[in-house]
Scaffold this active site. Structure first.
Site, PDB file in Angstrom:
ATOM      1  N   LYS A 205       0.860  -1.191   0.000  1.00 45.29           N
ATOM      2  CA  LYS A 205       0.000   0.000   0.000  1.00 45.29           C
ATOM      3  C   LYS A 205       0.886   1.228   0.000  1.00 45.29           C
ATOM      4  O   LYS A 205       1.988   1.200   0.554  1.00 45.29           O
ATOM      5  CB  LYS A 205      -0.866   0.013   1.261  1.00 45.29           C
ATOM      6  CG  LYS A 205      -2.100   0.859   1.139  1.00 45.29           C
ATOM      7  CD  LYS A 205      -3.232   0.064   0.542  1.00 45.29           C
ATOM      8  CE  LYS A 205      -4.487   0.877   0.373  1.00 45.29           C
ATOM      9  NZ  LYS A 205      -5.630  -0.003   0.051  1.00 45.29           N
TER      10      LYS A 205
ATOM     11  N   ASP B 177      -7.074   4.266  -4.466  1.00 45.61           N
ATOM     12  CA  ASP B 177      -7.706   4.105  -3.158  1.00 45.61           C
ATOM     13  C   ASP B 177      -8.338   5.476  -2.861  1.00 45.61           C
ATOM     14  O   ASP B 177      -8.564   6.249  -3.806  1.00 45.61           O
ATOM     15  CB  ASP B 177      -6.656   3.694  -2.102  1.00 45.61           C
ATOM     16  CG  ASP B 177      -7.273   3.130  -0.818  1.00 45.61           C
ATOM     17  OD1 ASP B 177      -7.643   1.958  -0.812  1.00 45.61           O
ATOM     18  OD2 ASP B 177      -7.397   3.880   0.168  1.00 45.61           O
TER      19      ASP B 177
HETATM   20  N1  GLU Z   1      -7.393   0.088  -2.837  1.00 47.36           N
HETATM   21  C1  GLU Z   1      -8.144  -1.096  -3.135  1.00 47.36           C
HETATM   22  C2  GLU Z   1      -8.119  -2.027  -1.935  1.00 47.36           C
HETATM   23  O1  GLU Z   1      -8.105  -1.563  -0.812  1.00 47.36           O
HETATM   24  C3  GLU Z   1      -7.713  -1.750  -4.435  1.00 47.36           C
HETATM   25  C4  GLU Z   1      -6.285  -2.148  -4.507  1.00 47.36           C
HETATM   26  C5  GLU Z   1      -5.845  -2.621  -5.896  1.00 47.36           C
HETATM   27  O2  GLU Z   1      -6.669  -2.673  -6.805  1.00 47.36           O
HETATM   28  O3  GLU Z   1      -4.653  -2.917  -6.015  1.00 47.36           O
HETATM   29  O4  GLU Z   1      -8.166  -3.218  -2.045  1.00 47.36           O
END
Ligand code: GLU
Length: 451
Positions: free
Chosen positions: A130, A170
């Site tokens: 992340k 996100d």
């Molecule tokens: N931010 C989204 C999550 O919390 C998607 C992450 C992604 O697609 O890599 O899963």
């Protein structure tokens, strides 16, 4: 040969707290998982002696960097950027990028840790990561956002790659921001690769990626209800948030015959006793995404609806609740209000929206409670399918992708049942998700030895 003593749960958590001072969100996320994993590994010597949970709860690396940019008035602004690469035992690091003033190392470490389990649950080969920045996109011009994204990527590009780490969106990062970052990555490296997901359809994106998180959270909810012989038809739902996840969850609930009563943003929530229709949801999508407006204006626009400033929707009586805004937005007293008012199922569209006390209230009341790592995995799952399409240099059709998303959410539900079925018709979905996610990553780590 030295043998590591079995550490008990309180000692383990004490160590996590000591090693991560001032990181309450990260400690909370680890505790929620460790509560279940300690029971599961009690009689499994390998997981103890190889210190698997201890290793998953220590990110592979945390990269922190300065992001300078120039605002429209010519002022030099300095933000902090991060990428937390938590674990790549089962695939390249994968997870979104968040731009929000609340972003700090604790928040990103919790999200990367959660992502590791979530991605494992999808059944696709993706590790957990992340990233983000404390940059606040609110009130910034498009040019300012572009310059910030370019500066952020100028540092981030050296840490990512289609087989290394694949970021996505996100909170605060949607298609527009992914475009600016992808453009800068391509400019610096000269490569057109699937290094980001959530891309536009013209340049390597996947159909249904936008809808996937919200739809997936409702498919998971549908699965929980089906397991108890019930359906969504005629049920009332309260939803928090009004972004991509919330609006698509609302859309799918309405399509499946449910009635959505609320949406919210940081200013408060709207209550529409008549229920949201597709037309109303489309208005919210345009209003929030294109006009960057506030949800309060919904009540001016649609008669019968009321706006409740500085409040959350959890006191509105309902059958179903979908927290789709952000972490720790649903606290112990909110959970008690939901249960007392007759709510029987909760599906988390956001990441860790319920705090530890709220999770315990839901578990004690034995209502159906789907944690985010299971319920909101549809988004990253379609990101995984976007990666596959990029590798194949092809674009799959919408009905194929819809079927795959549905199938993946059904698979996650099955995995939760495998490890979470408590008998007597009660499924502990938190336990099921934690153990199923952990086992896949842990077994890969065992195969690699001590690395
Ligand atoms: N931010 C989204 C999550 O919390 C998607 C992450 C992604 O697609 O890599 O899963």
């Amino acid at each position: 040969m030295a043998v590591t003593d079995h550490v008990d749960f309180p000692t383990f958590m004490e160590g996590v707290k000591k090693r991560n001072p001032h990181q309450p969100e990260f400690v909370q996320a680890v505790q929620e998982v460790a509560e279940d994993i300690f029971d599961f590994i009690e009689d499994k010597e390998d997981y103890h002696s190889e210190q698997i949970l201890r290793r998953i709860a220590e990110p592979d690396r945390v990269v922190s960097f300065r992001v300078c940019w120039e605002d429209d008035a010519g002022n030099i602004r300095v933000q902090r950027g991060w990428r937390v690469q938590n674990n790549n035992a089962i695939g390249p690091y994968k997870g979104g990028i968040r731009f929000h003033p609340s972003v700090n190392e604790s928040v990103l470490k919790f999200l990367a840790f959660e992502q590791t389990f979530k991605n494992a649950l999808t059944g696709l080969p993706m590790g957990g990561g992340k990233g983000g920045s404390n940059f606040n996109p609110k009130g910034k011009s498009v040019r300012e956002i572009m310059r910030f994204c370019q500066s952020f990527m100028t540092e981030l590009y050296r840490h990512i790659g289609a087989d290394v780490d694949v970021p996505a969106g996100d909170i605060g990062v949607g298609g527009r921001e992914i475009g600016f970052m992808f453009g800068q990555y391509k400019r610096i490296t000269g490569e057109f690769t699937g290094v980001l997901t959530g891309k536009g359809l013209e340049w390597g994106g996947s159909l249904i990626r936008t809808e996937a998180t919200g739809y997936g959270a409702v498919y998971f909810l549908e699965n929980m209800l089906k397991h108890r012989g019930e359906s969504l038809d005629g049920k009332t739902a309260v939803i928090s948030g009004s972004g991509n996840v919330a609006t698509h969850a609302a859309e799918k609930i309405v399509q499946l015959g449910g009635k959505v009563l609320t949406l919210s943003d940081s200013g408060g929530f709207i209550h529409d006793p008549d229920g949201l229709t597709q037309e109303k949801i489309d208005w919210v999508k345009t209003h929030k995404t294109h006009r960057r407006g506030r949800i309060s204006e919904y009540a001016d626009h649609f008669t019968g609806a009321t706006f409740h400033p500085d409040a959350t929707p959890w006191n509105v009586p309902c059958d179903l609740a979908l927290p789709c805004a952000t972490q720790n937005e649903l606290l112990g007293p909110d959970a008690r209000a939901l249960v007392e008012n007759g709510c029987t199922a909760v599906s988390e569209g956001a990441n860790m929206p319920s705090d530890l006390e709220a999770v315990h209230v839901f578990k004690d009341a034995k209502i159906m409670f789907a944690p985010g790592k299971a319920a909101n995995a549809g988004g990253v799952a379609v990101s995984g399918l976007e990666m596959s399409q990029n590798s194949e240099r092809r674009a799959w059709k919408e009905d194929e992708l819809q079927a795959m998303l549905h199938d993946i959410m059904d698979g996650i539900h099955d995995r939760c049942i495998t490890y979470g079925d408590q008998g007597g018709g009660y499924v502990d979905y938190v336990k099921g998700a934690n153990i199923a996610g952990f086992k896949k990553v842990a077994d890969a780590m065992l195969a690699f030895g001590v690395v």
